[in-house]
Scaffold this active site. Structure first.
Site, short mmCIF file in Angstrom:
data_model
loop_
_atom_site.label_atom_id
_atom_site.label_comp_id
_atom_site.label_asym_id
_atom_site.label_seq_id
_atom_site.Cartn_x
_atom_site.Cartn_y
_atom_site.Cartn_z
CE LYS A 48 -3.91 -2.33 2.18
NZ LYS A 48 -4.66 -2.66 3.39
CD GLN A 92 -3.62 -4.38 6.46
OE1 GLN A 92 -3.71 -3.35 5.81
NE2 GLN A 92 -4.04 -5.53 6.00
CG ASP A 115 -9.67 0.29 5.11
OD1 ASP A 115 -9.39 -0.24 4.02
OD2 ASP A 115 -8.98 0.17 6.14
N1 GUN Z 1 -7.13 -6.57 6.13
C1 GUN Z 1 -7.50 -7.30 5.05
N2 GUN Z 1 -8.07 -6.51 4.12
C2 GUN Z 1 -8.06 -5.26 4.61
C3 GUN Z 1 -8.50 -4.00 4.09
O1 GUN Z 1 -9.04 -3.87 2.99
N3 GUN Z 1 -8.29 -2.93 4.91
C4 GUN Z 1 -7.71 -3.04 6.13
N4 GUN Z 1 -7.58 -1.93 6.87
N5 GUN Z 1 -7.30 -4.19 6.64
C5 GUN Z 1 -7.47 -5.29 5.87
#
Ligand code: GUN
Length: 277
Positions: A48, A92, A115
């Site tokens: 990311k 995350q 998100d």
């Molecule tokens: N863990 C797995 N997928 C995601 C996501 O799309 N966003 C976040 N913040 N954590 C995740």
């Protein structure tokens, strides 16, 4: 049979974002918080941040130890809520068990919730007035659009009812005019539902769950699963080799939904940035 190449679609999306960013004097800023040392999460967070830099965003990667308290994490989010150079905040998941993920998610101001997991942003999506919507379902919609899949009146089956994928995916498909079924652990006979589906979105987290006798000829299949096998290789929730001769379109793993999720995160950050201008 079409293979829906998420890498190519994501690259195009990133190019457009990078072009748009050039016109702004301040770059959009994304803060990603990682708590603990989960290896998969570390990889996702690194990817990311890398994608941010690629398109000219400012990226702030914050790594906290797994024994951080909920209060300490809340004050970290508060600091980022108030930082004017930060437009998007992503924590995350999963978080350690002693931290209530819902409390943390709701502490991110909805304007910076890239998100799209906050009740305000999920609510807006559910009311067909989306602001920022969860990245993976948004990415799936872009993949379906890329093959000109008109969802109006289509029978869609989602396997998995998580807050991150299954539930917002149902809203996206419903908003597009599809008839949606969401299958989950309590569903009696999933195969019975998928067998008559025009579109299947598999997000169960079970390697090779969907095989040839689960699908009808000509179905469109989007595979959200990322499962690591004992030999270290990655595979989706769909037995790709077994179904590829039957489907009209399918997304591969890797190289399907994964890259799209990250590209949409960038798009969401740009949306948040522009709303804050
Ligand atoms: N863990 C797995 N997928 C995601 C996501 O799309 N966003 C976040 N913040 N954590 C995740």
């Amino acid at each position: 049979m079409k293979i829906i190449d998420g890498r190519v679609l994501a690259e195009n999306l990133r190019k457009n974002i990078a072009n748009e960013v050039k016109q702004y004097s301040r770059p959009p800023g994304l803060a990603v918080i990682l708590v603990g040392d989960d290896e998969a999460s570390k990889v996702y967070v690194r990817n990311k941040s890398k994608a941010c830099v690629q398109v000219g965003f400012y990226s702030d990667q914050i790594h906290k130890s797994s024994n951080i308290t909920q209060e300490e994490l809340l004050s970290e989010v508060k600091r980022l809520n108030e930082n004017n150079n930060i437009d998007g905040i992503l924590v995350q998941l999963p978080l350690p068990a002693h931290i209530d993920a819902n409390v943390i998610i709701e502490s991110i101001i909805p304007e910076k919730d890239v998100d799209g997991f906050s009740s305000e942003n999920i609510g807006k999506l559910s009311l067909k007035k989306p602001f920022i919507s969860p990245c993976t379902p948004r990415g799936v919609m872009k993949m379906l659009a890329s093959i000109k899949c008109d969802l109006r009146g289509k029978d869609c089956v989602i396997i998995g009812a998580s807050n991150i994928v299954g539930r917002p995916m149902a809203m996206e498909l419903l908003n597009a005019g599809a008839t949606v079924q969401v299958c989950h652990k309590e569903t009696k006979d999933i195969k019975l539902k998928t067998k008559s589906a025009d579109v299947i979105v598999a997000a169960a987290g079970v390697a090779n769950l969907v095989n040839a006798d689960w699908i009808k000829e000509g179905a469109v299949i989007i595979d959200v699963g990322i499962n690591r096998l004992d030999d270290g290789s990655l595979t989706g929730d769909v037995d790709y080799e077994a179904v590829k001769g039957m489907v009209s379109a399918i997304s591969p793993v890797p190289g399907g939904v994964g890259p799209m999720t990250i590209a949409v995160l960038l798009e969401n950050t740009l949306t948040a940035y522009k709303a804050r201008l």
